[in-house]
Design an enzyme around this catalytic site. Sequence first.
Site, PDB file in Angstrom:
ATOM      1  N   LYS A   1     -30.882 -26.597 -44.478  1.00 49.23           N
ATOM      2  CA  LYS A   1     -29.655 -27.211 -44.879  1.00 49.23           C
ATOM      3  C   LYS A   1     -29.559 -28.763 -44.676  1.00 49.23           C
ATOM      4  CE  LYS A   1     -26.153 -27.526 -42.091  1.00 49.23           C
ATOM      5  NZ  LYS A   1     -25.792 -27.817 -41.098  1.00 49.23           N
ATOM      6  N   ASN A   2     -29.878 -29.194 -43.318  1.00 49.71           N
ATOM      7  CA  ASN A   2     -30.195 -30.398 -42.752  1.00 49.71           C
ATOM      8  C   ASN A   2     -30.914 -31.369 -43.479  1.00 49.71           C
ATOM      9  OD1 ASN A   2     -27.247 -30.000 -41.572  1.00 49.71           O
ATOM     10  ND2 ASN A   2     -29.315 -29.822 -39.448  1.00 49.71           N
TER      11      ASN A   2
ATOM     12  N   ARG B   1     -18.679 -32.802 -42.895  1.00 47.90           N
ATOM     13  CA  ARG B   1     -18.673 -33.720 -42.356  1.00 47.90           C
ATOM     14  C   ARG B   1     -19.993 -34.344 -42.516  1.00 47.90           C
ATOM     15  NH1 ARG B   1     -16.739 -35.237 -38.002  1.00 47.90           N
ATOM     16  NH2 ARG B   1     -17.641 -37.536 -37.578  1.00 47.90           N
TER      17      ARG B   1
ATOM     18  N   CYS C   1     -14.310 -32.674 -34.718  1.00 47.92           N
ATOM     19  CA  CYS C   1     -15.348 -31.929 -34.944  1.00 47.92           C
ATOM     20  C   CYS C   1     -15.122 -30.648 -33.213  1.00 47.92           C
ATOM     21  CB  CYS C   1     -16.930 -32.251 -34.856  1.00 47.92           C
ATOM     22  SG  CYS C   1     -18.193 -30.868 -35.399  1.00 47.92           S
TER      23      CYS C   1
ATOM     24  N   ARG D   1     -17.776 -37.337 -32.804  1.00 54.22           N
ATOM     25  CA  ARG D   1     -18.653 -37.744 -33.894  1.00 54.22           C
ATOM     26  C   ARG D   1     -18.253 -38.788 -34.955  1.00 54.22           C
ATOM     27  NH1 ARG D   1     -21.038 -32.185 -35.828  1.00 54.22           N
ATOM     28  NH2 ARG D   1     -22.740 -33.481 -36.916  1.00 54.22           N
ATOM     29  N   PRO D   2     -18.094 -40.460 -33.976  1.00 53.64           N
ATOM     30  CA  PRO D   2     -17.879 -41.411 -34.560  1.00 53.64           C
ATOM     31  C   PRO D   2     -18.730 -41.761 -35.862  1.00 53.64           C
ATOM     32  CG  PRO D   2     -18.483 -42.281 -32.396  1.00 53.64           C
ATOM     33  CD  PRO D   2     -18.673 -39.974 -33.069  1.00 53.64           C
ATOM     34  N   ILE D   3     -18.270 -42.043 -36.930  1.00 54.05           N
ATOM     35  CA  ILE D   3     -18.856 -42.955 -38.164  1.00 54.05           C
ATOM     36  C   ILE D   3     -19.144 -44.470 -37.971  1.00 54.05           C
ATOM     37  CG2 ILE D   3     -19.295 -41.022 -39.013  1.00 54.05           C
ATOM     38  CD1 ILE D   3     -17.378 -43.313 -41.159  1.00 54.05           C
ATOM     39  N   ASP D   4     -19.266 -44.950 -36.995  1.00 52.29           N
ATOM     40  CA  ASP D   4     -18.996 -46.368 -36.181  1.00 52.29           C
ATOM     41  C   ASP D   4     -20.788 -47.182 -36.953  1.00 52.29           C
ATOM     42  OD1 ASP D   4     -20.184 -46.493 -33.137  1.00 52.29           O
ATOM     43  OD2 ASP D   4     -20.354 -44.661 -33.503  1.00 52.29           O
TER      44      ASP D   4
ATOM     45  N   ASP E   1     -28.647 -28.613 -31.913  1.00 51.86           N
ATOM     46  CA  ASP E   1     -28.670 -27.242 -32.572  1.00 51.86           C
ATOM     47  C   ASP E   1     -28.988 -26.009 -32.269  1.00 51.86           C
ATOM     48  OD1 ASP E   1     -28.598 -29.518 -35.827  1.00 51.86           O
ATOM     49  OD2 ASP E   1     -27.316 -29.730 -34.173  1.00 51.86           O
TER      50      ASP E   1
ATOM     51  N   ILE F   1     -26.284 -35.048 -26.640  1.00 50.44           N
ATOM     52  CA  ILE F   1     -25.988 -35.198 -27.932  1.00 50.44           C
ATOM     53  C   ILE F   1     -24.879 -35.377 -27.795  1.00 50.44           C
ATOM     54  CG2 ILE F   1     -26.363 -35.035 -29.889  1.00 50.44           C
ATOM     55  CD1 ILE F   1     -29.055 -35.841 -28.698  1.00 50.44           C
TER      56      ILE F   1
ATOM     57  N   ARG G   1     -22.360 -21.102 -43.269  1.00 48.75           N
ATOM     58  CA  ARG G   1     -22.622 -22.633 -43.093  1.00 48.75           C
ATOM     59  C   ARG G   1     -23.976 -23.188 -43.252  1.00 48.75           C
ATOM     60  NH1 ARG G   1     -19.858 -26.189 -39.369  1.00 48.75           N
ATOM     61  NH2 ARG G   1     -21.227 -27.942 -41.350  1.00 48.75           N
TER      62      ARG G   1
HETATM   63  C1  EPZ Z   1     -27.427 -33.829 -37.378  1.00 45.26           C
HETATM   64  O1  EPZ Z   1     -25.967 -34.624 -37.873  1.00 45.26           O
HETATM   65  C2  EPZ Z   1     -26.932 -32.481 -38.053  1.00 45.26           C
HETATM   66  N1  EPZ Z   1     -26.185 -32.215 -39.238  1.00 45.26           N
HETATM   67  C3  EPZ Z   1     -26.569 -32.081 -36.773  1.00 45.26           C
HETATM   68  O2  EPZ Z   1     -26.063 -30.807 -37.112  1.00 45.26           O
HETATM   69  C4  EPZ Z   1     -27.103 -31.922 -35.196  1.00 45.26           C
HETATM   70  O3  EPZ Z   1     -26.703 -31.724 -34.622  1.00 45.26           O
HETATM   71  C5  EPZ Z   1     -27.301 -33.448 -35.358  1.00 45.26           C
HETATM   72  O4  EPZ Z   1     -27.822 -34.976 -36.307  1.00 45.26           O
HETATM   73  C6  EPZ Z   1     -27.984 -34.354 -33.821  1.00 45.26           C
HETATM   74  O5  EPZ Z   1     -29.273 -33.764 -34.108  1.00 45.26           O
HETATM   75  C7  EPZ Z   1     -26.744 -32.308 -40.398  1.00 45.26           C
HETATM   76  O6  EPZ Z   1     -27.905 -33.129 -40.475  1.00 45.26           O
HETATM   77  C8  EPZ Z   1     -26.057 -32.375 -41.264  1.00 45.26           C
HETATM   78  P1  EPZ Z   1     -25.791 -37.916 -35.214  1.00 45.26           P
HETATM   79  P2  EPZ Z   1     -25.122 -36.441 -37.220  1.00 45.26           P
HETATM   80  O7  EPZ Z   1     -25.676 -38.814 -35.983  1.00 45.26           O
HETATM   81  O8  EPZ Z   1     -26.112 -36.985 -38.251  1.00 45.26           O
HETATM   82  C9  EPZ Z   1     -23.095 -39.849 -32.138  1.00 45.26           C
HETATM   83  C10 EPZ Z   1     -26.320 -28.136 -37.620  1.00 45.26           C
HETATM   84  O9  EPZ Z   1     -25.573 -27.126 -36.845  1.00 45.26           O
HETATM   85  N2  EPZ Z   1     -22.883 -41.434 -32.987  1.00 45.26           N
HETATM   86  O10 EPZ Z   1     -27.283 -37.448 -35.044  1.00 45.26           O
HETATM   87  O11 EPZ Z   1     -24.405 -36.651 -37.915  1.00 45.26           O
HETATM   88  C11 EPZ Z   1     -22.610 -38.985 -32.029  1.00 45.26           C
HETATM   89  O12 EPZ Z   1     -21.033 -38.928 -31.956  1.00 45.26           O
HETATM   90  C12 EPZ Z   1     -25.727 -29.828 -37.269  1.00 45.26           C
HETATM   91  O13 EPZ Z   1     -26.780 -27.712 -38.181  1.00 45.26           O
HETATM   92  C13 EPZ Z   1     -21.915 -41.864 -33.045  1.00 45.26           C
HETATM   93  O14 EPZ Z   1     -21.728 -42.348 -31.363  1.00 45.26           O
HETATM   94  O15 EPZ Z   1     -25.366 -35.900 -36.037  1.00 45.26           O
HETATM   95  C14 EPZ Z   1     -23.393 -37.558 -31.556  1.00 45.26           C
HETATM   96  O16 EPZ Z   1     -23.318 -37.844 -30.431  1.00 45.26           O
HETATM   97  C15 EPZ Z   1     -24.360 -29.847 -36.158  1.00 45.26           C
HETATM   98  N3  EPZ Z   1     -21.492 -43.396 -33.788  1.00 45.26           N
HETATM   99  C16 EPZ Z   1     -25.298 -38.886 -31.748  1.00 45.26           C
HETATM  100  O17 EPZ Z   1     -24.754 -40.287 -32.259  1.00 45.26           O
HETATM  101  C17 EPZ Z   1     -22.202 -43.296 -35.161  1.00 45.26           C
HETATM  102  O18 EPZ Z   1     -22.307 -43.936 -36.032  1.00 45.26           O
HETATM  103  C18 EPZ Z   1     -25.841 -37.997 -32.829  1.00 45.26           C
HETATM  104  O19 EPZ Z   1     -25.361 -37.785 -34.106  1.00 45.26           O
HETATM  105  C19 EPZ Z   1     -23.245 -41.477 -35.056  1.00 45.26           C
HETATM  106  C20 EPZ Z   1     -23.544 -41.023 -34.198  1.00 45.26           C
END
Ligand code: EPZ
Length: 420
Positions: free
Chosen positions: A22-23, A91, A115, A120-123, A306, A328, A398
């Site tokens: 999926k990811n 998301r 969530c 989960r910010p996107i900064d 995960d 995480i 999902r």
């Molecule tokens: C991906 O999410 C996966 N989703 C998640 O899987 C997985 O848990 C995660 O990576 C970590 O491995 C998909 O690929 C669709 P991150 P993503 O950005 O990319 C912080 C599942 O169960 N962060 O790597 O959204 C964030 O809050 C899902 O299949 C910021 O602070 O995760 C987190 O604490 C759930 N600012 C950490 O980084 C940002 O701009 C890692 O998040 C982005 C993230």
Amino acid sequence: MDSLLIKGGTPLRGEVTVSGAKNAVLPIMAATLLTPEKCVIRRVPDLSDVQFMGQILASLGAKVSVNGDTVTVQAGKIKPFGDYDLIRKMRASICILGPLLGRLRHSRVSLPGGCVIGTRPIDLHLKGMEALGAKLTVEGGYVDAKAKRLIGTDIFLGGRAGPTVLGTANVMMAAVLADGVTTIESAACEPEVVDLAFFLSSMGARISGAGSPTITITGVKELHGVEHEVIPDRIEAATFAIAAAATGGEVTIHGARPDHMSAVLDKLRDAGVRVERKGLTLSVRRNGTLRPVDVTTQPYAGFPTDVQAQMMVLMAMTPGLSIITERIFESRFMHVSELARLGAEVSIEGPSAIVKGGRPLSGAPVMASDLRASAALVIAGLSARGSTLVNRIYHLDRGYEKIDQKLRGLGARIQRVEQP
Ligand code: EPZ
């Protein structure tokens, strides 16, 4: 709304094949926006998240068709803005931001909502787009990114919890059509990021270093259509491996990539589970009494967040004390109170869960809160005495393709029931 009714106590036995990841498939589907030519993606799992992404691409103007596990996308004439009602459902839809900006130099995407597993910010995504030269405005729940030119540069993408997976994917997809060279430092190294880089390279992108913390992208003028088969789902494979160990069974998992699962397999071996790898096949068998192990979630190649919930179930059934630390996401213990309903003894201390294992689980009605928590509740139900009813399994659908059918193929007494 469907639920799963599980009669526990049957060791899982037999063979199962994992689906595509999926990811990996979600960002790869978004990447098809980078070319007007046809892209064919194979081994696409039949999941609600994949359907959402298909609807989002169609709402942007792309032609999307599905034939079994093959998805074909042609993003001929597209528009730069995605529909809030669709995007709020998932998301991962944020990863259309990079390809739209890369291709159209404009992208207007709704900000992903809240969530349960964390803020989960996107900064970091936005930081990357700005570094490439985009002007951003965040208004009315939307981020609007515009750029006359995108110019390659050095971008450090490390955040509070380390690298970002979708952030790395998004910046990579914006940079492939930028002028000049972009270097992403503290990039995510997940196999799904590598699969995306492979897909983009087959489209004509120039990328090196994917899979390492430093990814270099040399921009090109245009990209072409391509055919690609996505990697298998390492999280689904890990879920089946843990289900086999938790039920005291013996399962052969086909079509996996054991080399993507080293941290999980290492912990299972430490816990006394017998794991054999042969090419793309994994054999998992519980060997007598399990041993408690401590787990800390980390970015890849560390133990995946995960799989944290599923591993907690295995430790709840293991005599002794184990500590599971979530590094995480700040609130990814929603499953703890539901596992307690089945008799698990888990207490939370900050980022850690202290699991007092060994008490037999007994079936009860429970509520799924998110994708991986629901997988953990299914494993707990399979391992408990009596019946368990897992509600709100739309979370499960999902990310797991036909999981109840696959489990029935391993001898599980599990069925989908409609709830009023
Ligand atoms: C991906 O999410 C996966 N989703 C998640 O899987 C997985 O848990 C995660 O990576 C970590 O491995 C998909 O690929 C669709 P991150 P993503 O950005 O990319 C912080 C599942 O169960 N962060 O790597 O959204 C964030 O809050 C899902 O299949 C910021 O602070 O995760 C987190 O604490 C759930 N600012 C950490 O980084 C940002 O701009 C890692 O998040 C982005 C993230």
